[in-house]
Scaffold this motif. Structure first.
Motif, mmCIF file in Angstrom:
data_model
loop_
_atom_site.group_PDB
_atom_site.id
_atom_site.type_symbol
_atom_site.label_atom_id
_atom_site.label_comp_id
_atom_site.label_asym_id
_atom_site.label_seq_id
_atom_site.Cartn_x
_atom_site.Cartn_y
_atom_site.Cartn_z
ATOM 1 N N ALA A 199 0.783 -1.210 0.148
ATOM 2 C CA ALA A 199 0.002 0.134 -0.020
ATOM 3 C C ALA A 199 0.841 1.373 0.210
ATOM 4 O O ALA A 199 1.864 1.094 0.667
ATOM 5 N N THR A 200 0.329 2.319 -0.716
ATOM 6 C CA THR A 200 1.137 3.737 -0.693
ATOM 7 C C THR A 200 0.325 4.732 -0.371
ATOM 8 O O THR A 200 -0.979 4.579 -0.234
ATOM 9 N N ASN A 201 0.915 5.991 -0.346
ATOM 10 C CA ASN A 201 -0.086 7.099 -0.233
ATOM 11 C C ASN A 201 -0.454 7.519 -1.559
ATOM 12 O O ASN A 201 -1.396 8.767 -1.180
ATOM 13 N N SER A 202 -0.358 7.155 -2.632
ATOM 14 C CA SER A 202 -0.893 7.686 -3.642
ATOM 15 C C SER A 202 -0.625 6.851 -4.803
ATOM 16 O O SER A 202 0.212 5.759 -4.910
ATOM 17 N N GLY A 203 -1.341 6.760 -6.001
ATOM 18 C CA GLY A 203 -1.194 6.199 -7.308
ATOM 19 C C GLY A 203 0.258 6.692 -7.974
ATOM 20 O O GLY A 203 0.934 5.755 -8.488
ATOM 21 N N THR A 204 0.409 7.828 -7.597
ATOM 22 C CA THR A 204 1.546 8.233 -8.243
ATOM 23 C C THR A 204 2.975 7.767 -7.709
ATOM 24 O O THR A 204 3.920 7.441 -8.274
ATOM 25 N N SER A 205 3.045 7.679 -6.156
ATOM 26 C CA SER A 205 3.761 7.229 -5.719
ATOM 27 C C SER A 205 4.104 5.510 -5.898
ATOM 28 O O SER A 205 5.310 5.077 -6.144
ATOM 29 N N ALA A 206 3.035 5.025 -6.304
ATOM 30 C CA ALA A 206 3.199 3.588 -6.560
ATOM 31 C C ALA A 206 3.508 3.408 -7.772
ATOM 32 O O ALA A 206 4.470 2.504 -8.321
ATOM 33 N N ASP A 247 9.220 2.870 3.202
ATOM 34 C CA ASP A 247 9.200 3.583 4.523
ATOM 35 C C ASP A 247 10.868 3.507 4.978
ATOM 36 O O ASP A 247 11.603 2.754 4.829
ATOM 37 N N TYR A 248 11.049 4.716 5.364
ATOM 38 C CA TYR A 248 12.547 4.914 5.620
ATOM 39 C C TYR A 248 13.085 4.717 6.880
ATOM 40 O O TYR A 248 14.250 4.597 7.213
ATOM 41 N N ASP A 249 11.972 4.311 7.667
ATOM 42 C CA ASP A 249 12.725 4.416 9.236
ATOM 43 C C ASP A 249 13.115 2.922 9.498
ATOM 44 O O ASP A 249 12.727 1.896 8.944
ATOM 45 N N ASN A 250 13.928 2.780 10.489
ATOM 46 C CA ASN A 250 14.408 1.560 11.199
ATOM 47 C C ASN A 250 15.189 0.703 10.459
ATOM 48 O O ASN A 250 14.682 -0.449 9.979
ATOM 49 N N LYS A 251 16.147 1.220 9.574
ATOM 50 C CA LYS A 251 16.956 0.557 8.493
ATOM 51 C C LYS A 251 18.278 0.443 9.099
ATOM 52 O O LYS A 251 18.987 1.486 9.711
ATOM 53 N N GLN A 252 18.958 -0.726 8.896
ATOM 54 C CA GLN A 252 20.248 -0.832 9.027
ATOM 55 C C GLN A 252 21.234 -0.271 8.440
ATOM 56 O O GLN A 252 22.276 0.521 8.737
ATOM 57 N N VAL A 253 21.086 -0.301 6.897
ATOM 58 C CA VAL A 253 21.881 0.419 6.139
ATOM 59 C C VAL A 253 21.033 1.420 5.371
ATOM 60 O O VAL A 253 19.888 1.498 4.772
ATOM 61 N N TYR A 254 21.835 2.752 5.283
ATOM 62 C CA TYR A 254 21.236 3.749 4.458
ATOM 63 C C TYR A 254 21.087 3.613 3.077
ATOM 64 O O TYR A 254 22.183 3.268 2.486
ATOM 65 N N ARG A 255 20.018 4.052 2.433
ATOM 66 C CA ARG A 255 20.043 4.366 0.932
ATOM 67 C C ARG A 255 18.889 5.253 0.837
ATOM 68 O O ARG A 255 18.312 5.555 1.591
ATOM 69 N N VAL A 256 18.741 6.005 -0.418
ATOM 70 C CA VAL A 256 17.656 6.791 -0.474
ATOM 71 C C VAL A 256 16.323 6.006 -0.672
ATOM 72 O O VAL A 256 16.088 5.135 -1.238
ATOM 73 N N ASN A 288 9.171 8.191 1.762
ATOM 74 C CA ASN A 288 7.963 8.277 2.699
ATOM 75 C C ASN A 288 6.486 8.161 2.026
ATOM 76 O O ASN A 288 6.042 9.157 1.914
ATOM 77 N N TYR A 289 6.469 6.901 1.567
ATOM 78 C CA TYR A 289 5.323 6.665 0.563
ATOM 79 C C TYR A 289 4.224 5.984 1.261
ATOM 80 O O TYR A 289 3.231 4.995 0.602
ATOM 81 N N LYS A 290 4.289 5.643 2.712
ATOM 82 C CA LYS A 290 3.329 4.916 3.318
ATOM 83 C C LYS A 290 1.745 5.345 3.317
ATOM 84 O O LYS A 290 1.404 6.490 3.392
ATOM 85 N N MET A 291 0.886 4.230 3.474
ATOM 86 C CA MET A 291 -0.481 4.490 3.588
ATOM 87 C C MET A 291 -0.391 4.454 5.113
ATOM 88 O O MET A 291 0.234 3.976 5.577
ATOM 89 N N ASN A 292 -1.565 5.341 5.505
ATOM 90 C CA ASN A 292 -1.966 5.293 6.770
ATOM 91 C C ASN A 292 -3.303 4.464 7.350
ATOM 92 O O ASN A 292 -3.794 4.030 6.539
ATOM 93 N N GLU A 293 -3.218 4.396 8.638
ATOM 94 C CA GLU A 293 -4.633 3.544 9.189
ATOM 95 C C GLU A 293 -5.894 3.868 8.699
ATOM 96 O O GLU A 293 -6.980 3.142 8.717
#
Ligand code: PLP
Length: 349
Positions: A50-57, A202-211, A214-219
């Motif tokens: 799931a994403t926050n828009s069709g464009t981000s999908a 989802d950018y959060d809680n990752k061991q290794v950084y890459r670009v 924040n395209y998450k859907m919300n509840e």
């Protein structure tokens, strides 16, 4: 005013969203996961993000195909700018192609003429509720992203759109077939593609950084989406019933009504008629009697890019002659009859 389009929101959606608000956990959580699972089941697919828009999908789908600057992506000219934006996010080259007049979908011959050694993907939007010709398009053996933003539940040869391509995307914008206010979904059978997309969303809680994004859907959106998905079938039936009323009421006017094709179940996201010379007049006259009619898309992409109308003859012709009448589940029979009467009056005067 009879609106051109409208979301269908009833007590179930209000209750579901209120429950989320009352309980207080509003960011991505269990309902998003549940919505993804239910969407997977609906699509008979393995994975859904799931994403926050069709464009981000769409953006995620192109990222998953590892599209690089100067790669060519084939897209139709007759579609909204979201598709062009996604291609441009990656600095890829959009190769615009023409459409068919009968279904407004990407024309396979035009696709074939635009394939080069740099072509990395074809984005195939199933326009206005009717499937594109997947048999012809799959023959090119180029990765296909199906853009099902307008057509969840539509079928091609008894298979749902979104089950043919390598990756498929959906939009749940306010007035689409089903809505989460804003939202989207990426669907794929490919595990590696799914993992990659899930990581980038989802950018959060990752061991290794890459670009990442924040395209998450919300509840809140997911709660609404779960209810809307339950109703999608009835939404489609209702739209098909309204389309049948229009078909009957406008049959004798000598204008082009939507095509019917035994290979496809049309879900009538839009009810589009074509009237040489008179489309703009009809739009104005309907607006004057409080019926909101519109062109099916705001402007063809080739016009934005300064490309010649002669190179997109069908798109240009359709743009001049096509008009979209109100159609959505909450449109009443009385309103449909009123619209038919007014269209008849204008075209006979
Ligand atoms: C609406 C739409 C999109 C974009 O979806 P959003 O949720 O508005 O970002 C992409 N492709 C097509 C064909 C659309 O109609």
């Amino acid at each position: 005013m009879i609106s051109h389009s409208k979301p269908t929101i009833k007590k179930e959606e209000i209750e579901a969203v209120s429950n989320v608000l009352r309980q207080g956990f509003i960011s991505q959580g269990p309902l998003v996961r549940q919505f993804e699972e239910k969407f997977c089941k609906f699509m008979a697919s393995h994975y859904a993000q799931a994403t926050n828009s069709g464009t981000s999908a769409l953006h995620l789908a192109l990222l998953a195909l590892k599209i690089k600057p100067a790669d060519e992506i084939i897209i139709p000219s007759f579609v909204c700018t979201a598709v062009l934006n996604a291609v441009n996010y990656l600095r890829a080259i959009p190769k615009l192609v023409d459409i068919n007049a009968h279904d407004f979908n990407i024309n396979p011959e035009s696709v074939e003429n635009n394939i080069s050694s740099r072509t990395k993907a074809i984005i195939v939007p199933h326009m206005f509720g009717e499937a594109a010709d997947m048999t012809a398009l799959l023959k090119f053996r180029i990765p296909i992203i199906e853009d099902c933003a307008l057509s969840p539940g539509a079928t091609f040869k008894n298979k749902k759109v979104g089950s043919f391509g390598l990756i498929s995307i959906f939009s749940f914008y306010a007035t689409k077939m089903m809505s989460t206010a804003e939202g989207g979904m990426v669907v794929t059978h490919d595990r590696a593609i799914y993992s990659f997309i899930a990581d980038l969303t989802d950018y959060d809680n990752k061991q290794v950084y890459r670009v990442r994004y924040n395209y998450k859907m919300n509840e809140l959106a997911a709660a609404m989406g779960i209810e809307q998905l339950k109703k999608l079938k009835s939404f489609i039936l209702h739209r098909q019933k309204i389309a049948a009323m229009y078909n009957n009421g406008l049959a004798d006017l000598g204008i082009k009504l939507p095509s019917s094709n035994n290979d496809k179940a049309h879900t009538y996201f839009r009810y589009i008629i074509r009237i040489p010379e008179k489309a703009d007049v009809l739009i104005t006259k309907l607006n004057q009697v409080s019926i909101e009619a519109k062109k099916p898309i705001f402007k063809p992409l080739h016009n934005y890019l300064g490309l010649k109308d002669q190179d997109y003859p069908v798109t240009s012709q359709v743009y001049k002659t096509a008009l979209s009448l109100p159609i959505y589940p909450s449109l009443t029979d009385r309103q449909v009859k009123f619209i038919i009467t007014k269209v008849r009056q204008v075209l006979k005067s």
